[in-house]
Structures are given as C-alpha cells and as structure tokens.
Design a protein around this motif. Structure first.
Motif, PDB file in Angstrom:
ATOM      1  N   PRO A  17      27.428 -12.518  33.264  1.00  0.00           N
ATOM      2  CA  PRO A  17      28.138 -14.010  32.935  1.00  0.00           C
ATOM      3  C   PRO A  17      28.609 -14.447  33.978  1.00  0.00           C
ATOM      4  O   PRO A  17      28.941 -13.893  34.977  1.00  0.00           O
ATOM      5  N   SER A  19      31.023 -16.135  36.899  1.00  0.00           N
ATOM      6  CA  SER A  19      32.231 -15.524  37.261  1.00  0.00           C
ATOM      7  C   SER A  19      33.118 -17.033  37.084  1.00  0.00           C
ATOM      8  O   SER A  19      34.334 -16.903  37.207  1.00  0.00           O
ATOM      9  N   GLY A  21      32.971 -19.455  34.526  1.00  0.00           N
ATOM     10  CA  GLY A  21      33.101 -19.729  33.323  1.00  0.00           C
ATOM     11  C   GLY A  21      32.127 -19.414  32.331  1.00  0.00           C
ATOM     12  O   GLY A  21      31.471 -18.479  32.601  1.00  0.00           O
ATOM     13  N   ASP A  22      31.887 -20.172  31.414  1.00  0.00           N
ATOM     14  CA  ASP A  22      31.142 -19.854  30.236  1.00  0.00           C
ATOM     15  C   ASP A  22      30.254 -21.203  29.949  1.00  0.00           C
ATOM     16  O   ASP A  22      30.612 -22.319  29.801  1.00  0.00           O
ATOM     17  N   ILE A  23      28.994 -20.830  29.476  1.00  0.00           N
ATOM     18  CA  ILE A  23      28.236 -21.814  29.043  1.00  0.00           C
ATOM     19  C   ILE A  23      27.812 -21.433  27.520  1.00  0.00           C
ATOM     20  O   ILE A  23      27.794 -20.411  27.119  1.00  0.00           O
ATOM     21  N   CYS A  89      26.494 -28.227  27.933  1.00  0.00           N
ATOM     22  CA  CYS A  89      26.792 -26.684  27.545  1.00  0.00           C
ATOM     23  C   CYS A  89      27.786 -26.079  28.203  1.00  0.00           C
ATOM     24  O   CYS A  89      27.968 -24.965  28.091  1.00  0.00           O
ATOM     25  N   CYS A  91      31.204 -24.763  28.593  1.00  0.00           N
ATOM     26  CA  CYS A  91      32.436 -24.530  27.720  1.00  0.00           C
ATOM     27  C   CYS A  91      33.736 -24.239  28.221  1.00  0.00           C
ATOM     28  O   CYS A  91      34.722 -24.337  27.730  1.00  0.00           O
ATOM     29  N   GLU A  92      33.483 -23.418  29.259  1.00  0.00           N
ATOM     30  CA  GLU A  92      34.789 -23.069  30.024  1.00  0.00           C
ATOM     31  C   GLU A  92      34.613 -22.985  31.396  1.00  0.00           C
ATOM     32  O   GLU A  92      33.418 -22.763  32.030  1.00  0.00           O
ATOM     33  N   ASN A  96      37.342 -19.109  40.606  1.00  0.00           N
ATOM     34  CA  ASN A  96      37.179 -17.645  40.822  1.00  0.00           C
ATOM     35  C   ASN A  96      36.865 -17.417  42.407  1.00  0.00           C
ATOM     36  O   ASN A  96      36.622 -16.598  42.774  1.00  0.00           O
TER      37      ASN A  96
END
Length: 117
Positions: A17, A19, A21-23, A89, A91-92, A96
C-alpha cells in the motif's frame, strides 16, 4: 533486463500500500477523505472539495479548497495524489516524509495543514 515468465498473469504478491495514504479499490469512489495530522484526523465529505491546485517547485504544493477551509499539502512528487483526487478515489492522506527514504519512489508528503479561508 528481465523477461516476464507469465505475461498477463496476476503477480503472486500484491504491491505494498502507498506510504502516503489510502485509495479506494478500482472502480469505487471515495465518499469521504481523511487527512491525518500530527495530533488529529480531519474527515471531509468528498463532495465538499471545490477545486485543487498542484504547484510545482521545491517543495511542491497541492492546495485543496472547500467552502470554509483550505487544505495545503507540501512535499514532492504529488502528482499521484492529485490524480487520486481527480478520479475521486483518495480515501486518506498522511505525512510520510520523516519515515520514507529518499530512494523510495512515489509521493513524499512533508506537511498537511488545514487553514480557514
């Protein structure tokens, strides 16, 4: 140069994933976007974002505008994060920069600030 032994086959191990965030998974749209700051997490409904501007330089900045606040992201190689915003997309997003090595590819988020407009 390496030769792909099984062209078109799925890799055995998924990529790590990001570093930064998130998608959302492919084909899904994020309903909210979380910004992880030093001492708090701030969540915005994704439809509150009015515009975003990516300015190149050292550091690069990505400025995201809402009706009452402005989110300023500083770092380098922020185009991938901007693309995630464009596609809906993201999300977060989290900083980092201190933990990431200079050799690691991809976005390096140094600072995230949320300021009133």
């Amino acid at each position: 140069m390496s030769i792909d032994q099984h062209p078109g086959a799925k890799p055995l191990v998924p990529p790590p994933p990001p570093s930064w965030g998130d998608i959302a998974p492919t084909g899904e749209i994020a309903a909210v976007v979380r910004f992880v700051l030093d001492q708090r997490v701030v969540t915005f409904p994704a439809d509150q974002f009015k515009r975003w501007e990516h300015a190149l330089g050292v550091p690069e900045t990505l400025t995201i505008s809402t009706e009452k606040e402005q989110i300023v992201v500083e770092g380098r190689e922020l185009a991938e994060i901007r693309a995630a915003l464009d596609l809906g997309c993201l999300c977060e997003l989290r900083a980092n920069y201190p933990r990431a090595s200079a050799a690691r590819p991809g976005p390096q988020v140094r600072r995230i600030a949320i300021e009133p407009v």
